[in-house]
Design a protein around this motif. Structure first.
Motif, PDB file in Angstrom:
ATOM      1  N   GLU A  84      -6.172  -2.940 -16.104  1.00  0.00           N
ATOM      2  CA  GLU A  84      -5.358  -3.965 -15.217  1.00  0.00           C
ATOM      3  C   GLU A  84      -4.724  -3.248 -14.233  1.00  0.00           C
ATOM      4  O   GLU A  84      -3.868  -4.106 -13.158  1.00  0.00           O
ATOM      5  N   GLY A  85      -4.922  -1.938 -13.942  1.00  0.00           N
ATOM      6  CA  GLY A  85      -4.375  -1.233 -12.814  1.00  0.00           C
ATOM      7  C   GLY A  85      -3.827   0.000 -13.108  1.00  0.00           C
ATOM      8  O   GLY A  85      -4.448   0.697 -14.269  1.00  0.00           O
ATOM      9  N   VAL A  86      -2.960   0.502 -12.599  1.00  0.00           N
ATOM     10  CA  VAL A  86      -2.012   1.756 -12.646  1.00  0.00           C
ATOM     11  C   VAL A  86      -0.967   1.541 -13.320  1.00  0.00           C
ATOM     12  O   VAL A  86       0.168   1.106 -12.811  1.00  0.00           O
ATOM     13  N   GLY A  87      -0.652   2.126 -14.335  1.00  0.00           N
ATOM     14  CA  GLY A  87       0.608   2.454 -15.241  1.00  0.00           C
ATOM     15  C   GLY A  87       1.616   3.420 -14.730  1.00  0.00           C
ATOM     16  O   GLY A  87       2.547   3.235 -15.005  1.00  0.00           O
ATOM     17  N   LEU A  88       1.132   4.341 -14.268  1.00  0.00           N
ATOM     18  CA  LEU A  88       2.086   5.576 -13.790  1.00  0.00           C
ATOM     19  C   LEU A  88       1.114   6.021 -12.445  1.00  0.00           C
ATOM     20  O   LEU A  88       0.093   6.655 -12.777  1.00  0.00           O
ATOM     21  N   PHE A  89       1.527   5.808 -11.323  1.00  0.00           N
ATOM     22  CA  PHE A  89       1.049   6.633 -10.154  1.00  0.00           C
ATOM     23  C   PHE A  89       2.192   7.818  -9.881  1.00  0.00           C
ATOM     24  O   PHE A  89       3.113   7.657  -9.274  1.00  0.00           O
ATOM     25  N   ARG A  90       1.768   9.066 -10.200  1.00  0.00           N
ATOM     26  CA  ARG A  90       2.577  10.187  -9.850  1.00  0.00           C
ATOM     27  C   ARG A  90       2.486  10.652  -8.581  1.00  0.00           C
ATOM     28  O   ARG A  90       1.322  10.962  -7.986  1.00  0.00           O
ATOM     29  N   THR A  91       3.510  10.562  -7.698  1.00  0.00           N
ATOM     30  CA  THR A  91       3.528  11.059  -6.408  1.00  0.00           C
ATOM     31  C   THR A  91       3.828  12.365  -5.937  1.00  0.00           C
ATOM     32  O   THR A  91       3.687  12.522  -4.646  1.00  0.00           O
ATOM     33  N   GLU A  92       3.891  13.270  -7.022  1.00  0.00           N
ATOM     34  CA  GLU A  92       4.269  14.496  -6.837  1.00  0.00           C
ATOM     35  C   GLU A  92       3.247  15.262  -5.739  1.00  0.00           C
ATOM     36  O   GLU A  92       3.607  16.414  -5.170  1.00  0.00           O
ATOM     37  N   PHE A  93       1.946  15.024  -6.156  1.00  0.00           N
ATOM     38  CA  PHE A  93       0.869  15.677  -5.357  1.00  0.00           C
ATOM     39  C   PHE A  93       1.019  15.813  -3.715  1.00  0.00           C
ATOM     40  O   PHE A  93       0.914  16.690  -3.015  1.00  0.00           O
ATOM     41  N   LEU A  94       1.835  14.523  -3.274  1.00  0.00           N
ATOM     42  CA  LEU A  94       2.099  14.709  -1.733  1.00  0.00           C
ATOM     43  C   LEU A  94       3.200  15.824  -1.261  1.00  0.00           C
ATOM     44  O   LEU A  94       3.409  16.088  -0.016  1.00  0.00           O
ATOM     45  N   TYR A  95       4.065  16.051  -2.184  1.00  0.00           N
ATOM     46  CA  TYR A  95       5.113  17.198  -2.140  1.00  0.00           C
ATOM     47  C   TYR A  95       4.727  18.496  -2.429  1.00  0.00           C
ATOM     48  O   TYR A  95       5.498  19.421  -1.888  1.00  0.00           O
ATOM     49  N   LEU A  96       3.824  18.847  -2.971  1.00  0.00           N
ATOM     50  CA  LEU A  96       3.670  20.129  -3.652  1.00  0.00           C
ATOM     51  C   LEU A  96       3.119  21.016  -2.477  1.00  0.00           C
ATOM     52  O   LEU A  96       2.447  20.535  -1.741  1.00  0.00           O
ATOM     53  N   ASP A  97       3.465  22.203  -2.717  1.00  0.00           N
ATOM     54  CA  ASP A  97       2.970  23.390  -1.799  1.00  0.00           C
ATOM     55  C   ASP A  97       3.165  23.116  -0.465  1.00  0.00           C
ATOM     56  O   ASP A  97       2.371  23.195   0.661  1.00  0.00           O
TER      57      ASP A  97
ATOM     58  N   ALA B  71      -7.844   0.767  -3.267  1.00  0.00           N
ATOM     59  CA  ALA B  71      -8.645   0.836  -4.473  1.00  0.00           C
ATOM     60  C   ALA B  71      -8.490   0.099  -5.594  1.00  0.00           C
ATOM     61  O   ALA B  71      -9.413  -0.101  -6.421  1.00  0.00           O
ATOM     62  N   PHE B  72      -7.206  -0.314  -5.812  1.00  0.00           N
ATOM     63  CA  PHE B  72      -6.902  -1.101  -6.897  1.00  0.00           C
ATOM     64  C   PHE B  72      -6.546  -2.609  -6.295  1.00  0.00           C
ATOM     65  O   PHE B  72      -5.679  -3.238  -7.047  1.00  0.00           O
ATOM     66  N   ALA B  73      -7.087  -2.939  -5.426  1.00  0.00           N
ATOM     67  CA  ALA B  73      -6.814  -4.408  -4.859  1.00  0.00           C
ATOM     68  C   ALA B  73      -7.044  -5.468  -5.937  1.00  0.00           C
ATOM     69  O   ALA B  73      -8.069  -5.424  -6.991  1.00  0.00           O
ATOM     70  N   GLY B  74      -6.032  -6.326  -6.138  1.00  0.00           N
ATOM     71  CA  GLY B  74      -6.319  -7.394  -7.139  1.00  0.00           C
ATOM     72  C   GLY B  74      -5.478  -6.980  -8.543  1.00  0.00           C
ATOM     73  O   GLY B  74      -5.398  -7.803  -9.498  1.00  0.00           O
ATOM     74  N   ARG B  75      -5.303  -5.567  -8.611  1.00  0.00           N
ATOM     75  CA  ARG B  75      -4.580  -5.088  -9.965  1.00  0.00           C
ATOM     76  C   ARG B  75      -3.229  -4.640  -9.421  1.00  0.00           C
ATOM     77  O   ARG B  75      -2.997  -4.042  -8.464  1.00  0.00           O
ATOM     78  N   ARG B  76      -2.540  -4.420 -10.342  1.00  0.00           N
ATOM     79  CA  ARG B  76      -1.143  -3.809 -10.285  1.00  0.00           C
ATOM     80  C   ARG B  76      -0.907  -2.288 -10.103  1.00  0.00           C
ATOM     81  O   ARG B  76      -1.814  -1.671 -10.879  1.00  0.00           O
ATOM     82  N   ILE B  77      -0.232  -1.737  -9.439  1.00  0.00           N
ATOM     83  CA  ILE B  77      -0.021  -0.716  -9.447  1.00  0.00           C
ATOM     84  C   ILE B  77       1.570  -0.291  -9.591  1.00  0.00           C
ATOM     85  O   ILE B  77       2.337  -0.726  -8.900  1.00  0.00           O
ATOM     86  N   THR B  78       1.754   0.815 -10.594  1.00  0.00           N
ATOM     87  CA  THR B  78       3.150   1.281 -10.658  1.00  0.00           C
ATOM     88  C   THR B  78       3.360   2.388 -10.180  1.00  0.00           C
ATOM     89  O   THR B  78       2.752   3.642 -10.691  1.00  0.00           O
ATOM     90  N   VAL B  79       4.323   2.631  -9.158  1.00  0.00           N
ATOM     91  CA  VAL B  79       4.447   4.001  -8.461  1.00  0.00           C
ATOM     92  C   VAL B  79       5.657   4.577  -8.924  1.00  0.00           C
ATOM     93  O   VAL B  79       6.853   3.899  -9.199  1.00  0.00           O
ATOM     94  N   ARG B  80       5.783   5.794  -9.647  1.00  0.00           N
ATOM     95  CA  ARG B  80       6.976   6.621  -9.862  1.00  0.00           C
ATOM     96  C   ARG B  80       7.327   7.342  -8.773  1.00  0.00           C
ATOM     97  O   ARG B  80       6.460   7.991  -8.191  1.00  0.00           O
ATOM     98  N   THR B  81       8.571   7.095  -8.226  1.00  0.00           N
ATOM     99  CA  THR B  81       9.103   8.138  -6.967  1.00  0.00           C
ATOM    100  C   THR B  81       9.380   9.539  -7.528  1.00  0.00           C
ATOM    101  O   THR B  81       9.160   9.807  -8.811  1.00  0.00           O
ATOM    102  N   LEU B  82       9.416  10.166  -6.565  1.00  0.00           N
ATOM    103  CA  LEU B  82       9.213  11.559  -6.683  1.00  0.00           C
ATOM    104  C   LEU B  82      10.230  12.190  -8.041  1.00  0.00           C
ATOM    105  O   LEU B  82      11.204  11.968  -8.002  1.00  0.00           O
ATOM    106  N   ASP B  83       9.351  12.798  -8.778  1.00  0.00           N
ATOM    107  CA  ASP B  83       9.732  13.491  -9.849  1.00  0.00           C
ATOM    108  C   ASP B  83      10.108  15.092  -9.657  1.00  0.00           C
ATOM    109  O   ASP B  83       9.045  15.798 -10.487  1.00  0.00           O
TER     110      ASP B  83
END
Length: 555
Positions: free
Chosen positions: A281-294, A314-326
């Motif tokens: 049904e979509g993304v339940g956890l979108f980890r965003t750390e990859f944008l910040y590492l290195d 890529a997930f058009a029509g489905r829900r996306i849950t974004v987790r802010t920077l951890d």
């Protein structure tokens, strides 16, 4: 007659039987020798390090995908000029090449171990790079994968990324390592390849080439010398699991139609195609750390917006849950976390970093909001490491100020679980991170294999915290999901639903079996299974009770 099973940490739910083939051992460092020509010795060291880099880059080019990223990261470490310069300094003091390389890597290793968590587990990666360079200097065979000429169960002390990245699932039936934890490269790549694995299994050190073993990932055991009936039963169970999973499609539901959202976890853009193709049904956890590492500086709003747009489309029509920077703990960042925290796992991490640098969160929310507006995506945003309802309320206000309609909180510390109803009163949804919740509930480092029994998601005390969270959320009419490793276990999934969880988010490869497990049981069945697990005296008993119940016909 079979002997007693060897215990470790299971990865996945499959099984495999076959002959053991052990990975080639690391080279043995010879006694120190005099250095008669420091210039030549230094040149040999630099050449060996360069050859390791070239080999890893070549492997990355052949591997592609996740494996390529892992190997490229390894090559970057080996190519670090600081490493070569440190080895050269040691040669200048009279240290021979192999010992100079070992000394240079030792300094790097000490720094990683001091960082703890994820970085401590990467110490094994440095050991592999060191061993490859030393082997080249000594003219010895490279440590790594065996080639017995037939399919085999790979047994190793601890596999390195350079080895796991090139595993051929057609030849490697299963993985067993003496060391390693649930977040090691072996565990991550085994799950991605769909290979049954048992890591952190000390008894595997005594297994010899050619010995027959049965690897049961769901049990976390390796059975030496299994009997024919043991192998037959395991194969039959594996076949049934696969057939049942293949036959279950569509939205997650129990047998009586109770809906359970099934979603995928996403941690990097190279995972996007596989995640988007999954039946979810979509993304339940979108980890965003990859944008910040290195990075030395945080990514700009433009960089982040572009990355988020790619995912949202890529997930058009489905829900996306974004987790802010951890950030923090096992993910320190020079621009977000302090380098001198004595106990970073209990320090300024997750949402707490926003108090130190509010602009980090503001920039990220602005980028998420712009990407959502330009794609029309159904986006929800949640904060990691929330402890207090006041923190959740302040975060939700900031999310809504950016025009984003849904704000949530991660429940990863016992304080949040115990005050879940108040947390739910200021949020639109809650999401339980069982890995961290177990770590803080049991005062046990979640990357430490020696504490695997405490970190087991079947621990009744952990299930009590999940139940408390679900009850608090239900009182406010707020959905609550699980996005930790517990959500990937098809036997535990009905228990979680019985506790009141309304959604499960896991690796894409895990969803078919989870969906099938839910489809076999009514909501009443799930509640009975949850009661069996919660009233057990320990994790092993909880697991055994539920699995015994699952063998009986569903109501």
């Amino acid at each position: 007659m079979s002997t007693a099973p060897l215990a470790g940490i299971g990865v996945g739910s499959g099984s495999a039987a076959g002959a053991v083939a052990k990975a080639a051992p690391a080279p043995v460092l010879p006694p120190p020798r005099p250095v008669t020509d420091p210039a030549a010795e230094t040149a040999a060291v630099r050449a060996a390090l360069a050859e390791v880099v070239a080999d890893l880059e070549a492997r990355a080019a052949r591997a592609g995908g996740t494996a390529a990223d892992v190997l490229t990261a390894q090559a970057m470490i080996a190519a670090d000029p600081v490493l070569a310069d440190r080895a050269a300094e040691l040669v200048a003091t009279g240290t021979d090449g192999p010992h100079a390389v070992t000394g240079a890597y030792a300094a790097f290793r000490t720094a990683l171990l001091a960082a703890g968590g994820y970085f401590a587990e990467r110490a094994a990666d440095l050991d592999d790079l060191r061993d490859r360079a030393v082997a080249r200097l000594l003219g010895l065979p490279m440590p790594g994968l065996p080639d017995p000429g037939h399919p085999y169960v790979l047994v190793a002390d601890d596999l390195a990324p350079a080895d796991t990245a090139l595993l051929d699932p057609e030849r490697v039936l299963a993985l067993v390592t003496v060391r390693g934890g649930p977040t090691s490269h072996t565990a991550v790549l085994a799950k991605a390849l769909g290979l049954p694995a048992v890591v952190g299994c000390p008894g595997a050190a005594g297994l010899q080439d050619g010995r027959q073993v049965l690897v049961l990932a769901a049990e976390g055991t390796v059975q030496p010398d299994p009997g024919p009936e043991d192998v037959r039963r395991a194969a039959e169970e594996q076949r049934r699991r696969r057939e049942r999973a293949a036959g279950a499609t569509g939205p997650g539901r129990t047998a009586d139609g109770h809906p359970v959202a099934l979603l995928v976890n996403l941690g990097a853009l190279h995972e996007l195609d596989g995640a988007a193709a999954a039946d979810s049904e979509g993304v339940g956890l979108f980890r965003t750390e990859f944008l910040y590492l290195d990075r030395e500086q945080a990514p700009t709003v433009e960089e982040q917006t572009a990355a988020y747009r790619t995912v949202f489309k890529a997930f058009a029509g489905r829900r996306i849950t974004v987790r802010t920077l951890d950030a923090g703990a096992d993910k320190p960042l020079p621009f977000a976390t302090a380098a001198d925290e004595e106990n970073p796992a209990l320090g300024v991490r997750g949402l707490r970093t926003a108090a130190r640098d509010p602009q980090l969160l503001e920039t990220q929310l602005a980028a998420i909001a712009e990407a959502a507006r330009s794609t029309g995506a159904d986006v929800r945003v949640m904060a990691p490491m929330v402890s207090l309802p006041a923190e959740a309320a302040a975060f939700a206000a900031r999310v809504r100020a950016h025009g984003l309609p849904a704000a949530g909180a991660m429940v990863e510390v016992p304080a949040a679980a115990l005050r879940a109803e108040r947390l739910a009163g200021v949020c639109d949804f809650l999401s339980i991170g069982t890995n961290d919740l177990a770590q803080y509930a049991f005062a046990a480092d979640r990357t430490l294999g020696a504490l695997a029994d405490l970190l087991d998601p079947w621990q009744p005390a952990l299930l009590d915290l999940v139940a408390a969270t679900a009850e608090g959320a239900a009182a406010r009419g707020v959905p609550v999901g699980v996005c930790g490793e517990a959500a990937a276990d098809p036997d535990l999934a009905p228990v979680l639903v019985g506790l009141g969880v309304t959604g499960l988010s896991a690796a894409p490869a895990c969803l078919p079996e989870v969906r099938a497990a839910l489809a076999d049981r009514t909501l009443a069945d799930c509640r009975r299974l949850a009661a069996l697990a919660r009233t057990a005296p320990d994790a092993a008993t909880a697991r055994a009770r539920v699995r015994e119940a699952l063998r009986t016909p569903a109501s």
